[in-house]
Design an enzyme around this catalytic site. Structure first.
Site, PDB file in Angstrom:
ATOM      1  N   ASP A 138      25.432  71.002  -5.809  1.00 45.27           N
ATOM      2  CA  ASP A 138      26.543  71.099  -5.019  1.00 45.27           C
ATOM      3  C   ASP A 138      26.910  70.018  -4.182  1.00 45.27           C
ATOM      4  O   ASP A 138      28.092  69.965  -3.590  1.00 45.27           O
ATOM      5  CB  ASP A 138      26.500  72.267  -4.234  1.00 45.27           C
ATOM      6  CG  ASP A 138      27.664  72.828  -3.287  1.00 45.27           C
ATOM      7  OD1 ASP A 138      28.401  73.087  -4.422  1.00 45.27           O
ATOM      8  OD2 ASP A 138      27.823  72.968  -2.340  1.00 45.27           O
ATOM      9  N   ARG A 166      22.657  67.867   1.127  1.00 47.74           N
ATOM     10  CA  ARG A 166      23.262  66.370   1.070  1.00 47.74           C
ATOM     11  C   ARG A 166      23.195  65.703  -0.203  1.00 47.74           C
ATOM     12  O   ARG A 166      22.073  65.583  -0.495  1.00 47.74           O
ATOM     13  CB  ARG A 166      23.058  65.687   2.500  1.00 47.74           C
ATOM     14  CG  ARG A 166      23.478  66.302   3.619  1.00 47.74           C
ATOM     15  CD  ARG A 166      25.044  66.212   3.756  1.00 47.74           C
ATOM     16  NE  ARG A 166      25.697  66.666   4.995  1.00 47.74           N
ATOM     17  CZ  ARG A 166      26.223  68.136   5.025  1.00 47.74           C
ATOM     18  NH1 ARG A 166      25.899  68.963   4.197  1.00 47.74           N
ATOM     19  NH2 ARG A 166      26.501  68.219   6.233  1.00 47.74           N
ATOM     20  N   GLU A 209      30.052  61.387  -3.096  1.00 52.44           N
ATOM     21  CA  GLU A 209      31.290  62.517  -3.413  1.00 52.44           C
ATOM     22  C   GLU A 209      32.413  62.201  -2.578  1.00 52.44           C
ATOM     23  O   GLU A 209      33.551  62.740  -2.805  1.00 52.44           O
ATOM     24  CB  GLU A 209      30.624  64.078  -2.918  1.00 52.44           C
ATOM     25  CG  GLU A 209      30.367  64.111  -1.501  1.00 52.44           C
ATOM     26  CD  GLU A 209      29.874  65.307  -1.291  1.00 52.44           C
ATOM     27  OE1 GLU A 209      30.226  66.094  -0.332  1.00 52.44           O
ATOM     28  OE2 GLU A 209      28.850  65.795  -1.923  1.00 52.44           O
TER      29      GLU A 209
END
Length: 328
Positions: free
Chosen positions: A257, A233, A262
């Site tokens: 990632d 996260r 985001e």
């Protein structure tokens, strides 16, 4: 009954439709559930949401006013859901408590090796027929130390791969995993792990206690040539502090990632727009950083398991049953 599913990718839509075939109709939308899109759900008793959905109190009240009684989130994390408001509204909320840990663990290793061996830079060069090796020097993982923050199912899978590389294993968690101990993992406190590890990979859930678990002090305690990977996260890492350390020339590589801001960016095409997030824009410019769009879970196996669990969650709701996936 027709189910409204938000945030569905082109790959996911036929899988969802096939899984519910003969039971329920599914209307798949590419847009994410948010305050702006919640009114679309009016008249739908069951709504399915994706990992980056906004399920704040205001959105939940809009859904409830439109007749929604059940939300089936297609992810493990649920920090985006105001469960207290959902409970007060009498809404059933479910998640997917388990899917392939190998999908995320293998992708975390993909990021680690991509930054270690400069794969993105090498690929970009060879596309221009530049076959020089300058700047592509990597390191063996064998004999070095992997630090795993969070040794649950995904952390264990990551540890098994590290063991296969012949690495020394350090772990940190609230409870020791006996299967990791069998692989030779030594559990230490977070500070000792960060100071000793050549590769640090994050596999803890996001909650108040883990928010910015990698903050400025944690980053400064890491080795200058360490590799940091986050496939869990975004909120686990203080991104502004990370940018400051990268600007100082620290770290062999960083593979991300996920990103703490985001929502509203990842899973969308922003290539023709100016990016208002200066921190993200700066982060992507560093040559030793690889940022991907929250795709670690995105394999046929994991997505299939997520959809199967979602189908069961809807069936449990309609039958009045609770399961390990039921949040409220």
């Amino acid at each position: 009954m027709e189910i409204l599913a938000f945030g569905v990718t082109a790959d996911e839509a036929p899988l969802l439709e096939r899984a519910f075939a003969g039971q329920h109709e599914v209307r798949c939308l590419g847009v994410f559930l948010s305050e702006d899109t919640a009114p679309i759900a009016a008249g739908y008793e069951v709504v399915s949401s994706s990992v980056n959905a906004d399920l704040s109190g205001r959105v939940l009240r809009t859904l409830a006013a439109g007749g929604t009684k059940m939300i089936a989130q297609r992810s493990t994390g649920f920090n985006n859901i105001d469960l207290d408001v959902a409970k007060s509204l009498g809404m059933t909320v479910s998640r997917v408590s388990y899917y392939s840990p190998y999908a995320v663990a293998e992708f975390a290793w993909t990021l680690a090796m991509a930054v270690n061996r400069r794969i993105v830079r090498a690929s970009n060069r060879t596309r221009d027929f530049d076959f020089r090796l300058n700047g592509l020097l990597g390191r063996d993982m064998h004999g070095r130390t992997a630090g795993v923050l969070g040794t649950g199912k995904i952390g264990e899978a990551f540890t098994r791969i590290a063991h296969g590389f012949g690495m020394n294993l350090l772990g940190w968690d609230v409870a020791e995993n006996p299967r990791c101990l069998e692989l030779g993992m030594k559990y230490v406190d977070k500070e000792a792990l960060l100071a000793s590890a050549d590769l640090v990979s994050l596999h803890v859930p996001l909650m108040d206690a883990t928010h910015h678990i990698i903050d400025s002090a944690a980053l400064k305690s890491m080795k200058d040539d360490a590799i940091l990977v986050n496939s869990s996260r975004g909120g686990l890492v203080d991104t502004e502090a990370l940018v400051a350390e990268l600007r100082a020339g620290r770290f062999t590589g960083v593979g991300l990632d996920v990103y703490e801001a985001e929502a509203g960016v990842f899973f969308l095409d922003k290539s023709l727009e100016a990016v208002p997030d200066d921190t993200l824009a700066r982060l992507i410019t560093f040559p030793n950083v690889v940022v991907t769009s929250h795709q670690a879970y995105y394999t046929h196996d994991a997505v299939g398991q997520i959809i199967e669990a979602t189908v069961r969650n809807v069936a449990d709701y309609l039958a009045g049953h609770r399961s390990e996936n039921t949040l409220t």
